[in-house]
Design a protein around this motif. Structure first.
Motif, PDB file in Angstrom:
ATOM      1  N   LEU A 100     -26.232  49.082   3.873  1.00 27.17           N
ATOM      2  CA  LEU A 100     -24.987  48.463   2.371  1.00 27.17           C
ATOM      3  C   LEU A 100     -24.658  50.120   2.644  1.00 27.17           C
ATOM      4  CD1 LEU A 100     -27.813  47.239   0.294  1.00 27.17           C
ATOM      5  CD2 LEU A 100     -26.050  46.091   2.092  1.00 27.17           C
ATOM      6  N   ALA A 101     -25.164  51.451   2.602  1.00 27.77           N
ATOM      7  CA  ALA A 101     -24.311  51.835   2.863  1.00 27.77           C
ATOM      8  C   ALA A 101     -23.055  52.114   3.260  1.00 27.77           C
ATOM      9  CB  ALA A 101     -24.762  53.478   2.575  1.00 27.77           C
ATOM     10  N   GLY A 102     -22.264  51.844   4.242  1.00 29.89           N
ATOM     11  CA  GLY A 102     -21.033  51.734   4.949  1.00 29.89           C
ATOM     12  C   GLY A 102     -20.521  50.419   4.508  1.00 29.89           C
ATOM     13  N   LYS A 103     -20.761  49.574   4.197  1.00 26.51           N
ATOM     14  CA  LYS A 103     -20.006  48.178   3.626  1.00 26.51           C
ATOM     15  C   LYS A 103     -18.940  48.499   3.257  1.00 26.51           C
ATOM     16  CE  LYS A 103     -23.107  45.519   5.897  1.00 26.51           C
ATOM     17  NZ  LYS A 103     -22.827  45.394   6.916  1.00 26.51           N
ATOM     18  N   THR A 104     -17.470  47.949   3.437  1.00 29.80           N
ATOM     19  CA  THR A 104     -16.213  47.968   2.840  1.00 29.80           C
ATOM     20  C   THR A 104     -16.279  46.738   2.736  1.00 29.80           C
ATOM     21  OG1 THR A 104     -15.666  46.496   5.103  1.00 29.80           O
ATOM     22  CG2 THR A 104     -15.901  49.290   5.320  1.00 29.80           C
ATOM     23  N   ARG A 105     -15.064  46.790   1.500  1.00 32.34           N
ATOM     24  CA  ARG A 105     -14.329  45.953   0.878  1.00 32.34           C
ATOM     25  C   ARG A 105     -14.435  44.642   1.606  1.00 32.34           C
ATOM     26  NH1 ARG A 105      -8.656  43.659   0.558  1.00 32.34           N
ATOM     27  NH2 ARG A 105      -8.418  43.463  -1.802  1.00 32.34           N
ATOM     28  N   ALA A 106     -13.891  44.363   2.924  1.00 31.01           N
ATOM     29  CA  ALA A 106     -14.110  43.783   3.467  1.00 31.01           C
ATOM     30  C   ALA A 106     -15.631  43.019   4.305  1.00 31.01           C
ATOM     31  CB  ALA A 106     -13.073  43.487   5.250  1.00 31.01           C
ATOM     32  N   ASP A 107     -16.452  43.511   4.649  1.00 35.75           N
ATOM     33  CA  ASP A 107     -17.609  43.077   4.553  1.00 35.75           C
ATOM     34  C   ASP A 107     -18.304  42.526   2.958  1.00 35.75           C
ATOM     35  OD1 ASP A 107     -17.729  44.243   6.804  1.00 35.75           O
ATOM     36  OD2 ASP A 107     -18.559  45.802   5.558  1.00 35.75           O
ATOM     37  N   HIS A 125     -18.455  36.033   2.031  1.00 32.64           N
ATOM     38  CA  HIS A 125     -19.228  35.044   1.602  1.00 32.64           C
ATOM     39  C   HIS A 125     -20.228  34.338   2.356  1.00 32.64           C
ATOM     40  CE1 HIS A 125     -22.056  33.087  -1.495  1.00 32.64           C
ATOM     41  NE2 HIS A 125     -22.161  34.250  -2.151  1.00 32.64           N
ATOM     42  N   PRO A 126     -20.777  34.129   2.619  1.00 31.50           N
ATOM     43  CA  PRO A 126     -21.029  33.086   3.487  1.00 31.50           C
ATOM     44  C   PRO A 126     -21.579  31.460   3.138  1.00 31.50           C
ATOM     45  CG  PRO A 126     -23.177  33.510   2.594  1.00 31.50           C
ATOM     46  CD  PRO A 126     -22.402  34.672   2.348  1.00 31.50           C
ATOM     47  N   GLY A 163     -13.017  34.042  -6.001  1.00 30.85           N
ATOM     48  CA  GLY A 163     -12.150  35.599  -5.933  1.00 30.85           C
ATOM     49  C   GLY A 163     -12.517  36.675  -6.034  1.00 30.85           C
ATOM     50  N   ALA A 164     -12.104  37.473  -5.973  1.00 30.36           N
ATOM     51  CA  ALA A 164     -12.620  38.580  -5.090  1.00 30.36           C
ATOM     52  C   ALA A 164     -13.154  39.547  -6.131  1.00 30.36           C
ATOM     53  CB  ALA A 164     -11.234  39.679  -5.105  1.00 30.36           C
ATOM     54  N   LYS A 165     -12.987  39.174  -7.294  1.00 27.36           N
ATOM     55  CA  LYS A 165     -14.160  39.907  -8.315  1.00 27.36           C
ATOM     56  C   LYS A 165     -15.604  39.510  -8.272  1.00 27.36           C
ATOM     57  CE  LYS A 165     -16.554  41.205 -12.262  1.00 27.36           C
ATOM     58  NZ  LYS A 165     -17.132  40.055 -13.285  1.00 27.36           N
ATOM     59  N   ILE A 166     -15.749  37.652  -8.679  1.00 27.68           N
ATOM     60  CA  ILE A 166     -16.910  37.753  -8.072  1.00 27.68           C
ATOM     61  C   ILE A 166     -17.448  37.370  -6.804  1.00 27.68           C
ATOM     62  CG2 ILE A 166     -16.076  34.595  -8.175  1.00 27.68           C
ATOM     63  CD1 ILE A 166     -18.662  33.923  -9.099  1.00 27.68           C
ATOM     64  N   THR A 167     -16.543  37.957  -5.873  1.00 28.03           N
ATOM     65  CA  THR A 167     -17.410  38.111  -4.499  1.00 28.03           C
ATOM     66  C   THR A 167     -18.032  39.021  -3.911  1.00 28.03           C
ATOM     67  OG1 THR A 167     -15.174  35.933  -3.571  1.00 28.03           O
ATOM     68  CG2 THR A 167     -16.667  37.641  -2.335  1.00 28.03           C
ATOM     69  N   VAL A 168     -17.799  40.183  -5.012  1.00 29.28           N
ATOM     70  CA  VAL A 168     -18.380  41.386  -4.534  1.00 29.28           C
ATOM     71  C   VAL A 168     -19.924  41.431  -5.773  1.00 29.28           C
ATOM     72  CG1 VAL A 168     -17.806  44.037  -4.875  1.00 29.28           C
ATOM     73  CG2 VAL A 168     -16.146  42.596  -3.743  1.00 29.28           C
ATOM     74  N   ASP A 169     -19.600  40.590  -6.900  1.00 30.10           N
ATOM     75  CA  ASP A 169     -20.593  40.497  -7.184  1.00 30.10           C
ATOM     76  C   ASP A 169     -21.933  39.793  -6.948  1.00 30.10           C
ATOM     77  OD1 ASP A 169     -19.119  41.691  -9.532  1.00 30.10           O
ATOM     78  OD2 ASP A 169     -18.706  39.952 -10.786  1.00 30.10           O
ATOM     79  N   SER A 170     -21.592  38.306  -6.236  1.00 35.52           N
ATOM     80  CA  SER A 170     -22.268  38.314  -4.964  1.00 35.52           C
ATOM     81  C   SER A 170     -22.873  39.075  -4.584  1.00 35.52           C
ATOM     82  CB  SER A 170     -21.946  36.914  -4.352  1.00 35.52           C
ATOM     83  OG  SER A 170     -21.226  36.163  -5.316  1.00 35.52           O
ATOM     84  N   ALA A 171     -22.114  40.188  -3.758  1.00 33.04           N
ATOM     85  CA  ALA A 171     -22.650  40.869  -2.499  1.00 33.04           C
ATOM     86  C   ALA A 171     -23.410  42.168  -3.419  1.00 33.04           C
ATOM     87  CB  ALA A 171     -21.949  41.357  -1.879  1.00 33.04           C
ATOM     88  N   THR A 172     -23.109  42.207  -4.338  1.00 31.53           N
ATOM     89  CA  THR A 172     -24.215  43.638  -4.965  1.00 31.53           C
ATOM     90  C   THR A 172     -25.101  43.109  -6.184  1.00 31.53           C
ATOM     91  OG1 THR A 172     -22.945  43.494  -7.430  1.00 31.53           O
ATOM     92  CG2 THR A 172     -22.066  45.298  -5.359  1.00 31.53           C
ATOM     93  N   LEU A 195     -12.506  48.486  -5.033  1.00 33.95           N
ATOM     94  CA  LEU A 195     -11.773  46.678  -4.099  1.00 33.95           C
ATOM     95  C   LEU A 195     -10.289  48.038  -3.423  1.00 33.95           C
ATOM     96  CD1 LEU A 195     -11.743  44.040  -6.324  1.00 33.95           C
ATOM     97  CD2 LEU A 195     -12.856  44.343  -3.828  1.00 33.95           C
ATOM     98  N   ARG A 196     -10.214  49.196  -4.490  1.00 35.28           N
ATOM     99  CA  ARG A 196      -9.395  49.669  -3.912  1.00 35.28           C
ATOM    100  C   ARG A 196      -9.861  50.737  -3.042  1.00 35.28           C
ATOM    101  NH1 ARG A 196      -8.089  50.182  -9.573  1.00 35.28           N
ATOM    102  NH2 ARG A 196      -8.750  52.027  -9.861  1.00 35.28           N
ATOM    103  N   ASP A 197     -10.837  50.431  -2.635  1.00 33.02           N
ATOM    104  CA  ASP A 197     -11.411  51.493  -1.698  1.00 33.02           C
ATOM    105  C   ASP A 197     -11.573  53.198  -2.076  1.00 33.02           C
ATOM    106  OD1 ASP A 197     -11.895  50.054   0.906  1.00 33.02           O
ATOM    107  OD2 ASP A 197      -9.759  50.373   1.302  1.00 33.02           O
ATOM    108  N   GLU A 198     -12.170  53.281  -3.293  1.00 30.24           N
ATOM    109  CA  GLU A 198     -12.749  54.330  -4.084  1.00 30.24           C
ATOM    110  C   GLU A 198     -13.443  54.672  -4.206  1.00 30.24           C
ATOM    111  OE1 GLU A 198      -9.655  54.822  -7.279  1.00 30.24           O
ATOM    112  OE2 GLU A 198      -8.138  54.118  -6.628  1.00 30.24           O
ATOM    113  N   ILE A 199     -14.338  53.910  -4.708  1.00 30.57           N
ATOM    114  CA  ILE A 199     -16.094  54.594  -4.625  1.00 30.57           C
ATOM    115  C   ILE A 199     -17.135  53.510  -3.058  1.00 30.57           C
ATOM    116  CG2 ILE A 199     -16.358  55.030  -6.345  1.00 30.57           C
ATOM    117  CD1 ILE A 199     -17.159  52.022  -7.099  1.00 30.57           C
TER     118      ILE A 199
END
Ligand code: NDP
Ligand code: MG
Length: 386
Positions: free
Chosen positions: A188-195, A199-200, A205-214, A337-341
């Motif tokens: 997980l440590a190397g997962k990027t915004r694009a990864d 969603h399968p 929207g982008a925010k909830i898609t990241v929320d689903s990944a985490t 989403l801005r690749d800052e963390i």
């Protein structure tokens, strides 16, 4: 009489799918509101002819006003958060569908309920950040909350037998597991915004898609379920259902389990919130059991996905802890989403904010916004130490 709908967040994933349902049902649109996407809002105005519209973004709103001067149909245009709340409380509407993303939707949820309107709620952050205020407003003004989130719609559908609903023992809240299901922290440590944005099962929207990944999304939904259905968090069990065919289940006192199934298509729960208690034909396809493979069930890994663990701690603490978790998450997701963390930093930050305080008991709306600001500042204060 045709139903009249006010739709907030009309330019987003839920917003545009809501308009497909509205179009298919021939409903009228009383009002529309969005953040800044004026091109799409202009097209929606031309098609649905709402009486009033609002944009949160000032510059976009100014541009919208100038683009509407001289066109054949021009609605009243309101601006900013206040304008969106005014659209939410407009009279002459049957139901307000709130599909704004984030705590930005809380004021509009409260405004709609305060005007006595039923609210079809996609904006789960309203309930997570200010659950007690939302429930109090609904009760005080005799307004209903109708879930749009697919899992909560499923639970709501399973609870329609009111005699049985009194004997509800447990909610089985299903989770797809997201794109990173089964992975460990090293992967997980190397997962990027694009990864994370892949969603399968759902396109969102982008925010909830990241929320689903985490798995933050499942944590938010656990809190949402506690407020909507009044069960303690210990009676909400998360079940990973990878195919997103079973949208959630309830277990009654006799240990009978009732589930709601369907294709993963948000137009089904959106439509049910708008037609309840009726069911009518709609645009979503049927579930084809002849080509449906196996349905699998797993346990969510909260040791790895710390956002879920943090949300459980937050709802157990109560008070403003869920609001803090939500605020920290909104800020952390924006940074990711801005690749800052990094991906795992989201969970670290959400858990750290929940662990940072006891978060008290009763709260006011001002306390909610103050806590949200504190949580966002906390995230920025931690960035050096990540
Ligand atoms: P999107 O990002 O696709 O859309 C968000 C909408 O909110 C857009 O219309 C956007 O306007 C608007 N918006 C953004 N900021 C503001 C603001 N400050 N004030 C008013 N409006 C604003 O999100 P989704 O549609 O995916 O999600 C919306 C909500 O529904 C979220 O709470 C999400 O958790 C929930 N949800 C979503 C699901 C899905 O399948 N997408 C499923 C279940 C729940 P603009 O584009 O003009 O900036
Ligand atoms: Mg959901």
């Amino acid at each position: 009489m045709k139903k009249r709908i006010t739709l907030l967040g009309s330019t987003g994933s839920i917003g545009t799918q809501s308009l497909e349902v509205i179009r298919a049902q021939g409903y009228e649109v009383a009002g529309l509101a969005a953040g800044s996407n004026l091109e799409l809002l202009l097209a929606q105005i031309a098609e649905f002819r709402p009486q009033t519209v609002a944009l949160a973004d000032e510059a976009a709103c100014r541009e919208l006003r100038s683009r509407l001067s001289g066109v054949q149909y021009a609605p009243c245009v309101l601006q900013g958060e206040r304008g969106i709340e005014d659209v939410a409380r407009m009279p002459d509407t049957d139901i307000v569908l709130n599909a704004v993303v984030g705590i930005a939707g809380l004021g509009a949820t409260l405004a709609a309920l305060g005007a006595g309107h039923d609210v079809a709620l996609a904006n789960k952050e309203s309930l997570v950040a200010g659950g007690q205020l939302v429930l109090d407003a609904a009760r005080k003004h005799g307004a209903r909350l109708l879930p749009v989130d697919s899992e909560h719609s499923a639970i709501f559908q399973c609870l329609q037998d009111t005699a049985s609903a009194k004997r509800l023992e447990k909610i089985l809240l299903t989770a797809s597991g997201g794109p990173f299901f089964g992975m460990g922290r090293e992967q997980l440590a190397g997962k990027t915004r694009a990864d994370a944005l892949r969603h399968p099962n759902w396109s969102m929207g982008a925010k909830i898609t990241v929320d689903s990944a985490t798995l933050m999304n499942k944590g938010l939904e656990l809190i949402e379920a506690v407020w909507l259905f009044g069960l303690p968090p210990g009676q909400v069990q998360i079940v990973v259902q990878r195919q997103s065919i079973i949208h959630s289940m309830v277990q009654y006192a006799d240990h009978s389990v009732i589930a709601q199934l369907g294709v993963p298509d948000m137009r089904i729960p959106i439509q049910y919130a708008l037609t309840w208690p009726d069911r009518v034909p709609g645009p979503a396809p049927e579930l084809d059991f002849t080509c449906l493979g196996p349905l699998t069930f797993d346990v969510a890994d909260e040791e790895t996905f710390r956002c879920l663990a943090a949300c459980k701690k937050a709802i157990a603490k109560g008070g403003l802890a869920p609001c803090a978790a939500n605020g920290a998450n909104e800020e952390a997701v924006a940074l990711f989403l801005r690749d800052e963390i990094g991906f795992l930093d989201i969970g670290r930050l959400v858990e750290a904010v929940v662990d940072s305080d006891s978060f008290g008991g009763a709260y006011t709306l001002e306390d909610v916004y103050e806590c949200d600001r504190m949580a966002r500042a906390f995230v920025h204060g931690q960035l050096q130490s990540l």
